[in-house]
Design an enzyme around this catalytic site. Structure first.
Site, mmCIF file in Angstrom:
data_model
loop_
_atom_site.group_PDB
_atom_site.id
_atom_site.type_symbol
_atom_site.label_atom_id
_atom_site.label_comp_id
_atom_site.label_asym_id
_atom_site.label_seq_id
_atom_site.Cartn_x
_atom_site.Cartn_y
_atom_site.Cartn_z
ATOM 1 N N ASP A 5 -23.869 -13.244 -28.128
ATOM 2 C CA ASP A 5 -24.411 -14.500 -29.165
ATOM 3 C C ASP A 5 -23.597 -15.843 -28.765
ATOM 4 O OD1 ASP A 5 -21.773 -14.303 -30.133
ATOM 5 O OD2 ASP A 5 -22.287 -14.046 -32.090
ATOM 6 N N LYS A 62 -29.919 -8.930 -26.924
ATOM 7 C CA LYS A 62 -28.800 -9.093 -27.893
ATOM 8 C C LYS A 62 -28.973 -8.041 -29.111
ATOM 9 C CE LYS A 62 -28.417 -12.375 -31.036
ATOM 10 N NZ LYS A 62 -28.425 -13.622 -31.562
#
Ligand code: SF4
Length: 224
Positions: A151, A132
Site C-alpha cells: 500500500d 493488494k
C-alpha cells in the site's frame, strides 16, 4: 546517472539487511493486525474495497450496520445499488465502490458458491480486487503468504529503506519477496504499514525514534 551507495549494495547484503529489518519489526510489532473490523473473509473483502482512498477509522464507522444488514454474498449481490451507495457514501467514491461490491458478490455467488476464494488467481478475477486487496485477504483471512501487501506506506518505506528502486506496486512487491523469506511476507507487510503510520510518516519521519534507523539509508536525525 550518478550511483548512490544504496545502488551499489550487493543483493546478498541487501537481503541480510532486509532480514534484519524484519527481525526488528517483529520485535516492535509481534502481531500486527489489520485495523479494519471484520468477522469473516467476505466482510474483510468488503471492508478492504471500502478502504480505497479512505481511512480505516471511517470504514469501521460504516461497516457495523452494513454487515448487520448484508450478511452473505447473496445479500450484497442482490442489494439495491442506490441504497448501497447511500449506506457507504461517507467512504468516498461510493458509486464505484457500490458497483464493485455488487459485481464482486455476484461473481462470488455465480462462481464460488458465495464463498471468498483462497487463491491469488481467483481473487484478482473479482471486480474491484487487485493484488493488494488479494494479498490482504489471503494473509489476514487465510494465513496464506501469496505475496506482500504493497500500500502507500509499504511503497514509501520500501523506497526509504533502500529495498527497491521501483515505483510500481507489483515490482516493489517482487523486490521485497525476493529479499525476504516467504514465512515473513504477511508479517512484514502488516508491520511496515504500522511503522509507516506510527513512525515513518510521509511528511515527518521520526528517524531519531525509529528502531530501523541504523539500517536505513534515508535516516535523518533532526533536533528533538
Ligand atoms: S530511519 Fe527514518 S526514514 Fe528510515 S524507516 Fe525510520 S523513520 Fe523512516
Amino acid at each position: 546517472m550518478n550511483r548512490t551507495p544504496r545502488d551499489r549494495e550487493s543483493r546478498e547484503k541487501k537481503k541480510v539487511r532486509a532480514q534484519k529489518i524484519e527481525s526488528l519489526l517483529r520485535k516492535e510489532y509481534p502481531s500486527p493486525t489489520i485495523a479494519l473490523s471484520h468477522s469473516s473473509p467476505l466482510h474483510l473483502l468488503i471492508a478492504v474495497i471500502l478502504s480505497a482512498q479512505c481511512t480505516d477509522v471511517r470504514v469501521n464507522m460504516v461497516t457495523p450496520s452494513l454487515f448487520k444488514k448484508y450478511k452473505t454474498a447473496r445479500d450484497l449481490a442482490e442489494a439495491d445499488p442506490e441504497e448501497l451507495e447511500r449506506e457507504i457514501h461517507s467512504t468516498g467514491f461510493f458509486r464505484n465502490k457500490a458497483k464493485n461490491i455488487i459485481g464482486c458478490c455476484k461473481a462470488l455467488v455465480e462462481n464460488h458458491k458465495g464463498n471468498v476464494p483462497s487463491s491469488m488467481e481467483e481473487l484478482v478475477q473479482l471486480p474491484g480486487v487487485g493484488r493488494k486487496t488479494a494479498n490482504c485477504i489471503l494473509g489476514e483471512a487465510f494465513g496464506i503468504p501469496a505475496g506482500i501487501v504493497v500500500d502507500t506506506h509499504v511503497m514509501r518505506l520500501a523506497t526509504r529503506l533502500g529495498l527497491t528502486q521501483n515505483s510500481q506496486p507489483d515490482k516493489i512487491e517482487a523486490d521485497l519477496c525476493n529479499l525476504l523469506a516467504k514465512k515473513d511476507w504477511i508479517h512484514f507487510g502488516n508491520a511496515v504499514i504500522h511503522h509507516g503510520r506510527n513512525i515513518c510518516g510521509a511528511r515527518n519521519p521520526k528517524c531519531a525514534d525509529c528502531v530501523l534507523n541504523k539500517l536505513c539509508p534515508s535516516a535523518e536525525y533532526p533536533q528533538k
